[in-house]
Design a protein around this motif. Sequence first.
Motif, short mmCIF file in Angstrom:
data_model
loop_
_atom_site.label_atom_id
_atom_site.label_comp_id
_atom_site.label_asym_id
_atom_site.label_seq_id
_atom_site.Cartn_x
_atom_site.Cartn_y
_atom_site.Cartn_z
N ILE A 1 31.26 -27.01 22.50
CA ILE A 1 32.92 -27.42 23.91
C ILE A 1 33.40 -25.73 24.31
N GLU A 2 33.45 -25.41 25.09
CA GLU A 2 34.27 -24.54 25.06
C GLU A 2 35.34 -24.85 26.08
N ASN A 3 36.21 -23.87 25.75
CA ASN A 3 37.34 -23.37 26.61
C ASN A 3 37.48 -21.76 27.30
N LYS A 4 36.50 -22.10 28.53
CA LYS A 4 36.45 -20.73 29.02
C LYS A 4 37.31 -20.01 29.11
N GLN A 5 38.73 -20.28 29.64
CA GLN A 5 39.91 -19.34 29.98
C GLN A 5 40.32 -18.66 28.42
N SER A 6 40.20 -19.46 27.49
CA SER A 6 40.18 -19.25 25.99
C SER A 6 39.85 -18.38 25.19
N GLY A 7 38.04 -18.32 25.55
CA GLY A 7 37.19 -18.18 25.33
C GLY A 7 36.78 -18.57 23.94
N THR A 8 37.51 -19.83 23.30
CA THR A 8 37.53 -20.19 21.99
C THR A 8 36.31 -21.35 22.47
#
Length: 282
Positions: free
Chosen positions: A186-193
């Motif tokens: 699972i990735e937060n595309k906004q933060s890159g994490t």
Amino acid sequence: MWSVVRSISLASLVASTVTAQLSFVASVKQDGKDVDASSLNFVPIPPLGHRRHWTRPRRGEHRATERDVVSYSSNWCGASQHTAESDGFSNVLGYFTAPDLTLRPGTPAPQFAAAWVGIDGAECNTTLLQAGVTTIVNSNGGQSASAWWEWYPEASFTIDGLKVKAGDWISVNITAKSESSAVLIIENKQSGTSVTMEVNNGPKLCRRDAEWILEDFYESGQQVALANFADLWFVDSGATTVGGKKVGFDGAAMVHMQNEDGKVLCSPEPYDNSNFVIVSQP
Ligand SMILES: *[C@@H]1O[C@H](CO)[C@@H](O)[C@H](O)[C@H]1NC(C)=O
Ligand SMILES: *[C@@H]1O[C@H](CO)[C@@H](O)[C@H](O)[C@H]1NC(C)=O
């Protein structure tokens, strides 16, 4: 934010948790590079009280169109695909926004919506492997969101440390490596994490269903109040079977959520084979 650690032994990149049944190892990446996972924390929530799937046809309203099957659920809105037993799903991908909520008038606050991607949980009603984001909006309109994963009927885990905000673009990539082992990213595309969970000894999957869902989930046996939400797109999304067949939204069951009074609360609208949008009905 995660600090990037340049030189680190593998063991310290990995946080490990074992429950009664399943076991998993988690790791964190920032902009594609491994970083320290020690501050990652998984908070278990009892499965029966939270996010349990509970789909059922409503008022006998089933009708088929050439392309998609329309169905109704008391707690799901979205798309559900099926595959033959002889060629089960091995992967499901979803790229979507964390639910961005506003208060639904005439309904008590706080209000909620969860968006997730999963394998099984529809025709296969014994298990559901899923990951996504739940957003809560309180009485003054303030929102908070959290990422989680669950292999029902095991506990659900809130992924403390993966920061998400309403409206952030999220990707979920679930690979069933066998009936009882999986990799969830699972990735937060906004933060890159991104957080990767490698899970073993999970409840036996059927691998018959794949879903892209907005849910009005149950908590302590009660359905939570569903908020209104900004159009929620699933883009460039789909599933793959063990045999390598790509499956999109063509021919999917398009599931509308309908409450006890017969009011439709949200509806999926097909766009093309790899994109569709879920629209709130205030
Ligand atoms: C699960 O599916 C089985 C077989 O299709 C069915 O008999 C059973 O009633 C279902 N259980 C629930 C809780 O829906
Ligand atoms: C999904 O994750 C698997 C690893 O578990 C990886 O092999 C695959 O490339 C990923 N898919 C995408 C689209 O990133």
